[in-house]
Motif scaffolding. Structure first.
Motif, PDB file in Angstrom:
ATOM      1  N   ARG A 160       3.695  -4.919  32.433  1.00 29.16           N
ATOM      2  CA  ARG A 160       4.746  -4.124  31.798  1.00 29.16           C
ATOM      3  C   ARG A 160       4.353  -3.793  30.362  1.00 29.16           C
ATOM      4  O   ARG A 160       3.920  -4.658  29.607  1.00 29.16           O
TER       5      ARG A 160
ATOM      6  N   ASP B 265       4.611  -3.102  26.393  1.00 31.21           N
ATOM      7  CA  ASP B 265       5.443  -3.753  25.375  1.00 31.21           C
ATOM      8  C   ASP B 265       6.424  -2.780  24.725  1.00 31.21           C
ATOM      9  O   ASP B 265       7.501  -3.196  24.284  1.00 31.21           O
ATOM     10  N   SER B 266       6.064  -1.524  24.641  1.00 27.95           N
ATOM     11  CA  SER B 266       6.921  -0.546  23.975  1.00 27.95           C
ATOM     12  C   SER B 266       6.636   0.842  24.564  1.00 27.95           C
ATOM     13  O   SER B 266       5.721   1.024  25.372  1.00 27.95           O
TER      14      SER B 266
ATOM     15  N   ASP C 260       3.211   1.937  23.539  1.00 24.67           N
ATOM     16  CA  ASP C 260       2.184   1.317  24.373  1.00 24.67           C
ATOM     17  C   ASP C 260       2.094   2.002  25.726  1.00 24.67           C
ATOM     18  O   ASP C 260       0.998   2.266  26.249  1.00 24.67           O
TER      19      ASP C 260
END
Length: 221
Positions: free
Chosen positions: A73, A75-76, A79
């Motif tokens: 997944r 992070d932001s 990203d």
């Protein structure tokens, strides 16, 4: 005593030439399957098959694309955007194949839409793409149509099929589904182990869409 009359000379009557009607000029005929040059059709198919083979030769291994250990997944949002940009550059051929597979599956599930698109493609090939330059003009309903008028009619028919029927909605939904799958995978695939070769980086600057259109039309558009 009256003078004798002069002797009569034999005469011949030359019949007047009967004017003959000039041979009528060949009238333009409606388009038929014989108007398409078989050599042009073979060259057209060969050129596009070669283009498809060259494009698929740049595909990455599918095991690398489907490696579950490389998924995580982001992070932001930044990203995820960075991952998607790198993965699009690296897996561009694989992603294009996935979108094409999504479109093909949608069309196979809707035979009417598939038949409409095939009929439209046949009209393009028969009336424009594969039509010889020295072929007689197309005539219909007592009227002759120029190449520009034929092209305009094909564009109008394509716009009608794509935008004013359910075929367009099906195409757009299939492309949207394929694009969504690509975006999800591209944002979750960790690209740290991916490296682009220099020829691949140079190829990213080219426009494959424009190249395909130029090959498809043979420079006629």
């Amino acid at each position: 005593m009256a003078a004798p009359s002069p002797p009569l000379l034999p005469t011949t009557v030359v019949p007047a030439a009967v004017p003959t009607a000039a041979a009528p000029a060949p009238a333009p005929t409606a388009v038929s399957s014989a108007d398409a040059d078989p050599a042009a059709a073979r060259a057209f198919l060969s050129r596009h098959l070669d283009s498809v083979r060259r494009a698929l030769s740049g595909a990455r291994p599918w095991t690398e694309l489907l490696d579950r250990s490389a998924l995580s997944r982001p992070d932001s949002l930044a990203d995820a955007t960075s991952r998607l940009r790198k993965n699009l550059a690296y897996f561009r051929v694989n992603y294009a194949a996935l979108v094409a597979l999504s479109l093909a599956a949608a069309l196979l599930a809707h035979p009417f839409s598939l038949a409409a698109l095939l009929a439209l493609l046949a009209a393009w090939c028969l009336l424009y793409l594969l039509r010889p330059a020295d072929a007689p003009p197309i005539a219909a309903c007592g009227r002759t149509f120029s190449d520009r008028e034929v092209l305009g009619g094909l564009i109008a028919a394509s716009a009608f099929v794509v935008f004013l029927t359910s075929v367009g909605a099906l195409i757009f939904s299939a492309l949207a589904l394929g694009a969504a799958v690509v975006c999800v995978h591209g944002s979750y695939r960790v690209p740290e182990d991916l490296f682009l070769d220099e020829p691949d980086q140079a190829a990213n600057g080219a426009s494959p869409l424009l190249s395909f259109i130029a090959n498809a039309t043979g420079g006629r558009v």
